[in-house]
Design an enzyme around this catalytic site. Sequence first.
Site, mmCIF file in Angstrom:
data_model
loop_
_atom_site.group_PDB
_atom_site.id
_atom_site.type_symbol
_atom_site.label_atom_id
_atom_site.label_comp_id
_atom_site.label_asym_id
_atom_site.label_seq_id
_atom_site.Cartn_x
_atom_site.Cartn_y
_atom_site.Cartn_z
ATOM 1 N N SER A 159 46.298 51.928 54.176
ATOM 2 C CA SER A 159 47.100 50.824 54.705
ATOM 3 C C SER A 159 48.320 50.588 53.801
ATOM 4 O O SER A 159 49.171 51.471 53.674
ATOM 5 C CB SER A 159 46.234 49.573 54.845
ATOM 6 O OG SER A 159 46.869 48.584 55.607
ATOM 7 N N ASP A 200 44.533 52.495 66.168
ATOM 8 C CA ASP A 200 44.725 51.499 65.094
ATOM 9 C C ASP A 200 45.310 50.229 65.691
ATOM 10 O O ASP A 200 46.369 50.247 66.308
ATOM 11 C CB ASP A 200 45.676 52.078 64.041
ATOM 12 C CG ASP A 200 45.729 51.229 62.777
ATOM 13 O OD1 ASP A 200 45.465 50.015 62.858
ATOM 14 O OD2 ASP A 200 46.053 51.792 61.713
ATOM 15 N N HIS A 221 41.813 50.841 62.422
ATOM 16 C CA HIS A 221 42.452 50.834 61.103
ATOM 17 C C HIS A 221 41.509 51.329 60.014
ATOM 18 O O HIS A 221 41.906 52.046 59.105
ATOM 19 C CB HIS A 221 42.941 49.424 60.782
ATOM 20 C CG HIS A 221 43.870 49.351 59.619
ATOM 21 N ND1 HIS A 221 45.048 50.074 59.558
ATOM 22 C CD2 HIS A 221 43.798 48.659 58.450
ATOM 23 C CE1 HIS A 221 45.663 49.809 58.412
ATOM 24 N NE2 HIS A 221 44.922 48.971 57.728
#
Length: 817
Positions: free
Chosen positions: A673, A746, A780
């Site tokens: 991330s 995601d 994610h």
Amino acid sequence: MRLSSGTTLPIFLLALAGSAAAQSTSTAASGYLTPPQEIVDILDAPPTPGVLVGPARDVIALIEQRSMPPIGRLARPLERLAGYRIDPRNSGPWRTPEIAALTIRKLDAPGTAVDGVRIDAPRGTTLGWPAFSPDGSHLSYAILRDTGIELWVVDTASGQPRALTSASLNATWGNPCLWLFDSSEVLCRFRRSARGTPPSPPRQPDGPNIQEHAGGRAAPVRTYQDLLSNPHDEALFEFHFTSQIEIVEVATGSRTAIGEPDLYARIAAAPDSRHVLVERLLRPFSWLVPANRFGRSVEVWTRDGGTATLATLPVADAVPIGGVATGPRGHRWNPTAPATLVWSEAQDGGDPKAEVPHRDYVYSLDAPFEGEPGELTRTEYRFRGISWTEDGTALVNEYDRPTRWTRTALLDVNGDEPRPLFDRSAEDRYDDPGFPLRRPGTGTAGATLLQDGNSIYLSGAGASPDGDRPFVDRLDLRTLEAERLFRTEPETYETVITVLSDDGRRLLTRRESKTEPPNYFVRDTASGTREALTDFTDPAPILRQIEKRLITYQRADGVGLSATLYLPPGYREGDRPPMLLWAYPREFTNVDAASQVSGSPHRFTTLRGASHMLLLTQGYAILDGPTMPIVGEGETANDTYVEQLVSSAAAAIDKVVELGVADRSRIAVGGHSYGAFMTANLLAHSDLFAAGIARSGAYNRSLTPFGFQNERRTFWEAQHIYAAMSPFFHAEKVNEPILLTHGEIDNNSGTFPMQSERFYQALKGHGATVRYVTLPHESHGYAARESVLHVVAEMLNWCDAYLPAGEQPASGAGAGG
């Protein structure tokens, strides 16, 4: 990399490593990769169970979860509507809570027939949302089946479970059932009866889909995923999310409907078990924001059909960046009153840039919810929440983001002026007094704080220059003096789950050390003794051969930094194995806070999911969580983001080289991330690393133009900052191999898969060495067993290919491109 020589690399990696002119390829997956068996065994081991405490603190439920679901579970039907992801077959969340079993333990009667009663999820199902009734007589839980969700209860006295509803609950909004405060009934959302089949998509469109905004009003929105985009989406949303509110009697299972079927985003019962707070969505729906920002009617219902409307709120599509919606917000019940609602209202138009003496007013209104509300208090900063002691004293929290300052004030029962309790920097971990412990399981109105006379209990991480040492204090609300009841012993890590006795003598704790796996204990603070409740064994003995060190060092500008250094099994002094540095940058407003040590070297090493730490088993050293502070007052931290990032990375490398545990030429960098964003920037703006691993990142900040992470300036206010921070804008400078990984669905704000797709194309277009892996059905974070094992294998293969074999003499490396 394996410690033995002669490692055989995958053919595709040898081709990439052996030829700078290697051709790019786009191929369908030939199957999921699998890492070495010792890694598979670690990941397949079940995680340490969680714990749920009963309201009388005499019983607990141990919550056993599965390690990883198979990819088939993620491949089942999915609807993505208004920011939610649901399974259309069972009207539940698409990502289900993977609870495999619940075990009841009696703290006051160990060894009895009920102590140790185990409830297993039926074959092909999972359990969800366990909750004790407010009187502790029952434990409720859901069984999530393929085509429906049902509620069950188990009698904590007899240990006998039974079904309370059919498989007709509607859990599209989340937990479908909540206990009423009197413990005799449960408030639930059900699917509409005879609702038919979902609407079919039109064979051909009736016309274009149009969005329009009238000029004169700014309406910035962040980059949300899974939004409604056409009339068919709206029809599906209404079909799946419409529910009927009903009250279910625990003794008989009989159901009583309240109101008509509608879109009930939130329901909450008052402590009197007679009033129900309802948030009902209003049409038209927005295609720009998720359902939690749709217009809504906030209402209070009574069981006999009475209704009071407290507020009618428009769609929140024009909220200032970093601000809040105007009008009443955050309605909640006061748990110390029969039926009293509390909420806040912005006095600055919701705009954090507006200068006003008070950002929020906090109001209160009693049943029958007529007339004007009373003002409880005003907050200079943004209101962040309120909690109550058992005698009705309120703790009011407020927060100022520009200064990262937090305050807590006491509102006494007799209505005196608020008294300051805490007034401190939210970034200062060393001075954190901890958070108040709540009484477990006291109904849907919310829990009161645990209280003994005039005192409450505070539990904190106990951050210090030597690492975290969790604690629990007893705080006298009259004198504001704190008494330390417990602090983690040296060489261990022990957190307090709850205080079991009102006088604070008995504690329920979770204890671990470098060599002892986490287990639950009842600790006596007076005698210093502890009694084990569980005896979980080490799921991965190979990890106990790892050497773990907390290291501290300084950046060139004097900012103090820290990291946890892990050395692989079989490490010998003087060895310099290849290393992976894994980090995640954070913003700070001052150097002192940025320099504080984070973490503990005494925690039991437990690895879950696609952890970079698994490379330890294959001979790699890991520098985990090296602090990468981005420091600057107000909104200025990112003005020097790249410079500070490179300086922090250089300091970390200097330290491990100085310690003699790594070679400069054999260090890779990675992150997930915002850590992936960091990784790409470090490869673009320095030559510190031999390779990089970037997972689920965002690389082009012009695609998040109304802010990202803690950046509150827009793209148009700080174009040069957005450009300087975006590795996509500097793709031509990336001259080290980089592995990109992304979940194909995601849904994290800003990190949509296009970010990695476009960055891959930019890197490829400039001749970089890059591999781009997308994971079907993954979001994610990566969940499925096949996906997790594949990602670990990819990381291992990448490091095997691009961290040179053999020890190298230390050499200089600096910033560049």
